[in-house]
Write a protein that holds these residues in place. Structure first.
Motif, PDB file in Angstrom:
ATOM      1  N   LEU A  15      -9.391 110.390  61.373  1.00 21.56           N
ATOM      2  CA  LEU A  15     -10.586 109.575  61.158  1.00 21.56           C
ATOM      3  C   LEU A  15     -11.728 110.082  62.046  1.00 21.56           C
ATOM      4  CD1 LEU A  15      -9.039 105.977  60.909  1.00 21.56           C
ATOM      5  CD2 LEU A  15      -9.673 107.545  59.060  1.00 21.56           C
ATOM      6  N   GLY A  16     -11.388 110.425  63.287  1.00 19.13           N
ATOM      7  CA  GLY A  16     -12.397 110.966  64.190  1.00 19.13           C
ATOM      8  C   GLY A  16     -13.007 112.249  63.653  1.00 19.13           C
ATOM      9  N   VAL A  19     -15.303 111.277  60.663  1.00 17.92           N
ATOM     10  CA  VAL A  19     -16.550 110.611  61.070  1.00 17.92           C
ATOM     11  C   VAL A  19     -17.489 111.608  61.758  1.00 17.92           C
ATOM     12  CG1 VAL A  19     -17.525 108.877  62.639  1.00 17.92           C
ATOM     13  CG2 VAL A  19     -15.532 108.317  61.232  1.00 17.92           C
ATOM     14  N   SER A  20     -16.902 112.517  62.538  1.00 18.97           N
ATOM     15  CA  SER A  20     -17.714 113.414  63.367  1.00 18.97           C
ATOM     16  C   SER A  20     -18.453 114.484  62.576  1.00 18.97           C
ATOM     17  CB  SER A  20     -16.825 114.100  64.402  1.00 18.97           C
ATOM     18  OG  SER A  20     -15.965 115.020  63.763  1.00 18.97           O
ATOM     19  N   VAL A  45     -19.709 116.095  69.323  1.00 16.68           N
ATOM     20  CA  VAL A  45     -18.292 115.812  69.054  1.00 16.68           C
ATOM     21  C   VAL A  45     -17.455 116.212  70.262  1.00 16.68           C
ATOM     22  CG1 VAL A  45     -16.339 116.227  67.529  1.00 16.68           C
ATOM     23  CG2 VAL A  45     -18.658 116.294  66.599  1.00 16.68           C
TER      24      VAL A  45
ATOM     25  N   ALA B   7     -22.896 109.643  64.735  1.00 17.16           N
ATOM     26  CA  ALA B   7     -21.619 109.908  64.068  1.00 17.16           C
ATOM     27  C   ALA B   7     -20.784 110.965  64.818  1.00 17.16           C
ATOM     28  CB  ALA B   7     -21.855 110.327  62.618  1.00 17.16           C
ATOM     29  N   GLY B  11     -17.263 109.903  66.339  1.00 15.12           N
ATOM     30  CA  GLY B  11     -16.114 110.675  65.863  1.00 15.12           C
ATOM     31  C   GLY B  11     -15.419 111.383  67.018  1.00 15.12           C
ATOM     32  N   LEU B  14     -13.389 108.969  69.016  1.00 13.87           N
ATOM     33  CA  LEU B  14     -12.131 108.645  68.327  1.00 13.87           C
ATOM     34  C   LEU B  14     -11.101 109.754  68.546  1.00 13.87           C
ATOM     35  CD1 LEU B  14     -13.357 107.187  64.891  1.00 13.87           C
ATOM     36  CD2 LEU B  14     -12.367 105.930  66.803  1.00 13.87           C
ATOM     37  N   LEU B  64      -9.713 108.879  54.498  1.00 10.81           N
ATOM     38  CA  LEU B  64     -11.100 109.338  54.424  1.00 10.81           C
ATOM     39  C   LEU B  64     -11.531 109.558  52.983  1.00 10.81           C
ATOM     40  CD1 LEU B  64     -11.170 111.938  57.347  1.00 10.81           C
ATOM     41  CD2 LEU B  64     -12.562 109.859  57.194  1.00 10.81           C
ATOM     42  N   ALA B  71     -17.118 112.611  53.725  1.00 12.24           N
ATOM     43  CA  ALA B  71     -16.610 113.359  54.881  1.00 12.24           C
ATOM     44  C   ALA B  71     -15.830 114.594  54.454  1.00 12.24           C
ATOM     45  CB  ALA B  71     -15.728 112.466  55.742  1.00 12.24           C
TER      46      ALA B  71
END
Lengths: 155, 143
Positions: A15-16, A19-20, A45, B7, B11, B14, B64, B71
């Motif tokens: 997910l990271g 999103v990044s 990032v 973002a 991201g 995360l 995703l 993405a």
């Protein structure tokens, strides 16, 4: 429990990446395009990931042992050598050509884009080729005794 | 802070949390190339975390695709033959250099490992060189 935490870590990692912007090869190539149309946003990032992990990893490593494993498995390698630089350079060239590194490539593979699938298949082939050439399985990775013992774990 | 950086920062955070979870719970470095490479000939007790972690990565990809399909949009397509060459270089290179963007770039740099800092600088410069050469050769897929 160990399996669940590893699974959740993988899920969160994906997910990271998504999103990044790391799963978008065009963005990655833009980041590497220093002498063209450079898009520096992906520096954020690395910054975000390192800022978070540096704080927590230090606390974790100071805590003695992991929750569900007997010990922390970190590499015993410390020397900067030709192999490290050569391997990283080969990786970088492949990354620059494709805009894909291993994590994002695996995450994106579920979208079944032919170019990505070709890349992933070749990447697994490249990994297997290295293992075959060296003639050893990954089983030496827990050998912590010698600095020369080549742990297969990165960093 | 400008919006385009939100973002990537979120991201990245995360990713940092995910790497932390794997380290704290499983005692493992969240290096993707290492997790995959170690599967080749892994002993029984060493396989489970790798399969689970990589399984989570793929399920995350599916999530995703469902929740944020943009993405995974590929707007960059070198010829298949070149993608194969790139894949071979990435696969072989990460094993030779013991890590990739995640293992060296995130985990190793976080631990201030000299090896990882050298590796990260090397692969970013090599990547930039590859893009530069592609541009000079007039690669049409660069746009």
């Amino acid at each position: 429990m160990a399996r669940l935490t590893a699974f959740l870590a993988g899920l969160l990692f994906a997910l990271g990446l998504g999103v990044s912007g790391m799963t978008q090869p065009a963005k990655v190539v833009g980041f590497l395009d220093f002498f063209g149309r450079w898009d520096p946003s992906l520096i954020a990032v690395l910054f975000g990931a390192v800022a978070v992990h540096a704080v927590f990893a230090r606390r974790a490593l100071g805590s003695g042992r992991p929750w569900y494993a007997p010990r922390f498995e970190l590499t015993s390698l410390t020397r900067v050598d030709a192999r490290l630089v050569a391997g990283s350079a080969l990786f970088g060239v492949g990354w620059g050509i494709s805009g894909l590194c291993p994590g994002p490539a695996l995450v994106s593979s579920v979208a079944f884009v032919p170019t990505t699938l070709a890349f992933v298949a070749a990447m697994l082939g490249g990994i297997a080729l290295f293992r075959v050439m060296r003639g050893d399985p990954a089983s030496d990775q827990t050998v912590q005794a010698s600095v020369e013992a080549d742990t297969t774990e990165p960093c | 802070m400008t919006a385009p950086l939100v973002a990537p920062l979120v991201g990245g955070a995360l990713i940092g949390l995910a790497a932390t979870l794997l380290l704290v719970a499983n005692g493992r470095v969240a290096g993707i190339s290492g997790a995959v490479g170690g599967l080749f000939g892994a002993r029984a007790g060493d396989r489970e975390w790798r399969v689970s972690f990589l399984g989570g990565l793929l399920v995350g990809g599916v999530a995703l695709a469902l929740l944020r399909p943009s993405a995974l949009r590929v707007e960059y397509a070198p010829p298949a033959a070149l993608a194969v060459v790139a894949g071979l270089l990435v696969g072989f290179g990460t094993q030779l250099g013991n890590g990739c963007t995640s293992g060296h770039g995130v985990c190793g740099v976080s631990r201030r490992s000299t090896r990882s800092i050298v590796a990260t600088i090397t692969f970013i410069l090599a990547g930039a060189l590859a893009v530069l050469v592609s541009r000079r050769l007039g690669a049409p897929w660069l746009g």
